[in-house]
Scaffold this active site. Structure first.
Site, PDB file in Angstrom:
ATOM      1  N   GLU A  44       0.833  -1.201   0.000  1.00 30.62           N
ATOM      2  CA  GLU A  44       0.000   0.000   0.000  1.00 30.62           C
ATOM      3  C   GLU A  44       0.872   1.257   0.000  1.00 30.62           C
ATOM      4  OE1 GLU A  44      -3.726   1.800   2.623  1.00 30.62           O
ATOM      5  OE2 GLU A  44      -2.233   0.539   3.604  1.00 30.62           O
ATOM      6  N   LYS A 117     -10.067   1.713  -2.081  1.00 26.43           N
ATOM      7  CA  LYS A 117     -10.231   1.198  -0.716  1.00 26.43           C
ATOM      8  C   LYS A 117     -11.611   1.557  -0.162  1.00 26.43           C
ATOM      9  CE  LYS A 117      -7.571   1.218   3.628  1.00 26.43           C
ATOM     10  NZ  LYS A 117      -6.285   1.709   4.204  1.00 26.43           N
ATOM     11  N   CYS A 160      -5.489  -3.032   2.827  1.00 25.52           N
ATOM     12  CA  CYS A 160      -5.192  -2.806   4.244  1.00 25.52           C
ATOM     13  C   CYS A 160      -6.406  -2.968   5.164  1.00 25.52           C
ATOM     14  CB  CYS A 160      -4.514  -1.455   4.436  1.00 25.52           C
ATOM     15  SG  CYS A 160      -3.558  -1.363   5.990  1.00 25.52           S
TER      16      CYS A 160
END
Length: 302
Positions: A44, A117, A160
């Protein structure tokens, strides 16, 4: 997947100097290509430090569009090295609208898909809601939990904080993902004691291995490494713990990195998921008629 797949992971430190950070990413990509990797996952925000330790409007200058220099460089590397690359950028979609975006570069077709995300944290040292808008819901490229089709298979890319949510992994699996990939940036508060640090690391690895088991899919995880200071000086920064890993569809560890810069590679057999799902047919036995309450925030002791 129609054939066995050699998957690589680049675990690295990063700097706000994008050229230096991307040089480090390129070094890993070239090494893994030489070792026979076909698909490589980068961590990331690999082109910059993890800037979310503070809230600073000047940081938005680091963002770039999907046709910006980071994606252009990765497209060229994918073509030259005959790779499918999953990278990560701080995306400027419009003025005042920014995303934490995974980009998928196909060796033949360039940018073939994105994933923005969906779960955005806001915790001490991880002030991501200041910088990132969640991805749009729905289906289609760049929307919701939609896998990206590549020349090597269908990639279920998540980012994440998404890694803690079984719903995200399940929806990628239900949409036909061949494997799940998690670029991530997670580490310790240097003031945590060793026991607490171990508990956090174990939980982080365990939850992602559980997604492999629950969905009968390989899982590939790339985490960053190194100490990054808090620019505000309000904390002691973050020790990113590395620990990147690749597991098979029963959660079995195929390879795992230590705490420092490391380039992993593992072979994933083409029919392993098919074999596992025939033995443990979780998708068959799901009680989809009984799960309506999962769309509620909380059930309030009905």
């Amino acid at each position: 997947m129609n054939s066995d797949l050699s998957v690589g992971v680049v675990q690295q430190s990063a700097w706000n100097d994008k050229r230096r950070s991307l040089d480090e990413s390129e070094r890993g990509l070239r090494e893994l290509a030489r070792r026979g990797a076909q698909l490589v996952l980068l961590q990331e925000l690999h082109a910059t430090t993890y800037f979310c330790q503070t809230e600073d409007t000047s940081v938005f200058d680091l963002a770039e569009s999907l046709d910006g220099p980071t994606v252009s460089r990765l497209i060229a590397l994918a073509r030259e090295l005959d790779l499918v690359i999953v990278g990560s950028i701080f995306e400027r979609r419009a003025a005042g609208l920014y995303h934490n975006t995974a980009v998928v570069l196909d060796r033949e077709r360039g940018l073939v898909g994105t994933y923005r995300k969906m779960h955005i944290p806001d915790d001490p040292g991880f002030y991501e809601k200041f910088y990132f808008t969640p991805g749009d819901s729905g289906h289609g490229n760049g929307r919701g939990f939609t896998p990206v089709d590549t020349s090597l298979g269908r990639l279920g890319v998540l980012v994440c904080w998404d890694q803690w949510y079984p719903e995200a992994a399940r929806l990628m699996a239900l949409a036909g993902a061949d494997l799940l990939l998690y670029p991530t940036a997670i580490g310790w508060d240097p003031n945590d004691d060793a026991a607490e640090q171990q508990r956090q690391f174990d939980a982080w690895q365990l939850i992602q291995r559980s997604h492999a088991v629950a969905n009968g899919l390989p899982v590939v995880v790339a985490n960053r490494t190194g100490h990054e200071t808090d620019p505000s000086g309000h904390s002691d920064g973050i020790n990113f713990w590395g620990g990147s890993f690749i597991v098979g569809p029963q959660g079995e560890l195929l390879t795992q990195a230590g705490r420092n810069t490391e380039h992993l590679i593992a072979n994933i057999p083409a029919r392993r998921s098919e074999t596992v799902r025939r033995i443990w047919p979780y998708l068959r036995d799901r009680r989809i008629d009984a799960y309506q309450d999962l769309t509620e925030r909380y059930l309030d002791h009905r």
